[in-house]
Design an enzyme around this catalytic site. Structure first.
Site, PDB file in Angstrom:
ATOM      1  N   GLU A  65       0.728  -1.037   0.049  1.00  0.00           N
ATOM      2  CA  GLU A  65       0.252   0.006  -0.138  1.00  0.00           C
ATOM      3  C   GLU A  65       1.268   0.981  -0.174  1.00  0.00           C
ATOM      4  O   GLU A  65       2.449   1.236   1.025  1.00  0.00           O
ATOM      5  CB  GLU A  65      -0.804  -0.036   0.773  1.00  0.00           C
ATOM      6  CG  GLU A  65      -1.764   1.924   1.515  1.00  0.00           C
ATOM      7  CD  GLU A  65      -2.478   1.238   2.543  1.00  0.00           C
ATOM      8  OE1 GLU A  65      -3.846   2.074   2.236  1.00  0.00           O
ATOM      9  OE2 GLU A  65      -2.528   0.668   4.252  1.00  0.00           O
ATOM     10  N   LYS A 134      -9.192   1.949  -2.700  1.00  0.00           N
ATOM     11  CA  LYS A 134     -10.197   1.137  -1.387  1.00  0.00           C
ATOM     12  C   LYS A 134     -11.376   1.445  -0.869  1.00  0.00           C
ATOM     13  O   LYS A 134     -12.263   2.823  -0.670  1.00  0.00           O
ATOM     14  CB  LYS A 134      -9.239   1.965  -0.690  1.00  0.00           C
ATOM     15  CG  LYS A 134      -9.187   1.261   1.199  1.00  0.00           C
ATOM     16  CD  LYS A 134      -7.441   2.443   1.635  1.00  0.00           C
ATOM     17  CE  LYS A 134      -7.841   1.517   3.429  1.00  0.00           C
ATOM     18  NZ  LYS A 134      -6.383   2.074   3.601  1.00  0.00           N
ATOM     19  N   CYS A 175      -5.643  -2.457   2.820  1.00  0.00           N
ATOM     20  CA  CYS A 175      -5.458  -2.186   4.114  1.00  0.00           C
ATOM     21  C   CYS A 175      -6.783  -2.792   5.321  1.00  0.00           C
ATOM     22  O   CYS A 175      -7.180  -3.687   5.518  1.00  0.00           O
ATOM     23  CB  CYS A 175      -5.564  -0.891   4.367  1.00  0.00           C
ATOM     24  SG  CYS A 175      -4.487  -1.129   5.673  1.00  0.00           S
TER      25      CYS A 175
END
Length: 298
Positions: A65, A134, A175
């Site tokens: 990331e 995301k 994440c």
């Protein structure tokens, strides 16, 4: 028992692919890059490590990331790019040069005045296969330990992201997406056998939840789960946990890094996945008359 619905169908299709022409095993590489504040250096070193991983036989390679930029709300606007742009052009070129599938960790992306935390995936011909923004923004407050608000500068994505390889279908998260079991369940319903999450947990959430969440997602969905973190930099404003990891569908940690820059290699055995699904056939045993996890978008 409940009649298998869409989840069962997707699982049977994935099993059929596995039994048919799909390769039963392939090598995955996770690049735990030491990220600096100099974008050009990050890109050069990332591409060098991708070449090294490909030379070691990796067919799917994943960067961490925020691999081209320090992680922080103050950095996102400064480092943000369009896609395609400088960073993704380099990823496309190195994927084609090495003839691999390259999961480009994530970068801050600018589009129509909004910023996203975005993972671009490239195929062996250098083509962009999918772009995952995301979905779940990292807004947390653990008093005395960590407070962070991605939503101060970033907007969330709004679509699922999968791509096909000759080995298996792959599902993507970034994440904080890892904390949401429903996303992984949708990916398993759609026939994914590997879930990949570039991520940068921190020194509070990392030791508590990083491995636990990966093992949970893997066992619940009988899939391989892989995470690629930046290497730890104790002088950074946001200190990443490191420990890039691969977990089997049985919940075993197959490979894991320490905190320094390194490449983690793992041979993904899809025969083992098929065996686990036969031994504990949860997909055909789900009580779809009582509950369901359903996607509200394609």
């Amino acid at each position: 028992p409940a009649r298998p619905g869409p989840a069962g169908c997707a699982w049977r299709e994935a099993s059929a692919r596995q039994a048919g022409t799909a390769a039963p095993a392939f090598r995955l590489a996770l690049i735990q890059l030491q990220v600096s504040s100099v974008k050009s250096d990050n890109l050069t070193r990332a591409c060098g490590l991708v070449r090294e991983a490909a030379a070691q036989g990796a067919k799917i390679v994943c960067l961490p990331e925020c691999f081209n930029s320090p992680y922080g709300t103050n950095y996102f606007p400064q480092y943000a790019e369009k896609i395609p742009g400088e960073s993704t052009q380099k990823l496309s070129e190195v994927a084609k040069e090495c003839s691999i599938y390259l999961i480009g960790g994530s970068i801050p992306e600018e589009d129509a005045g909004k910023l996203y935390n975005t993972c671009a995936v490239f195929g062996p011909d250098g083509a962009l296969l999918v772009k995952h923004r995301k979905l779940h923004l990292f807004d947390i407050d653990v008093p005395g330990k960590i407070t962070f608000q991605e939503s101060k500068t970033l907007s969330p994505g709004d679509s699922f992201s999968t791509f096909d390889t000759p080995y298996c279908r792959v599902g993507l998260g970034i994440c904080y997406d890892l904390r949401f079991a429903e996303l992984a369940q949708i990916y398993a319903q759609r026939g994914c056998q590997l879930l990949v999450y570039p991520g940068a947990f921190n020194l509070t959430t990392g030791p508590a939840h990083w491995e636990l969440l990966q093992r949970g997602r893997a066992v619940d969905n009988q899939v391989y789960v892989a995470t690629a973190s930046p290497a730890r930099d104790d002088k950074a404003s946001y200190v990443a946990w490191g420990h890039s990891t691969v977990v089997t569908p049985w919940g075993e940690v197959l490979a894991t890094a320490g905190t320094e820059e390194m490449i983690v290699y793992s041979d993904i055995d899809l025969k083992k996945l098929a065996e686990i699904r036969q031994q504990i056939p949860i997909f055909s045993q789900k009580r779809l008359d009582l509950y369901a996890v359903e996607a509200k978008k394609p």
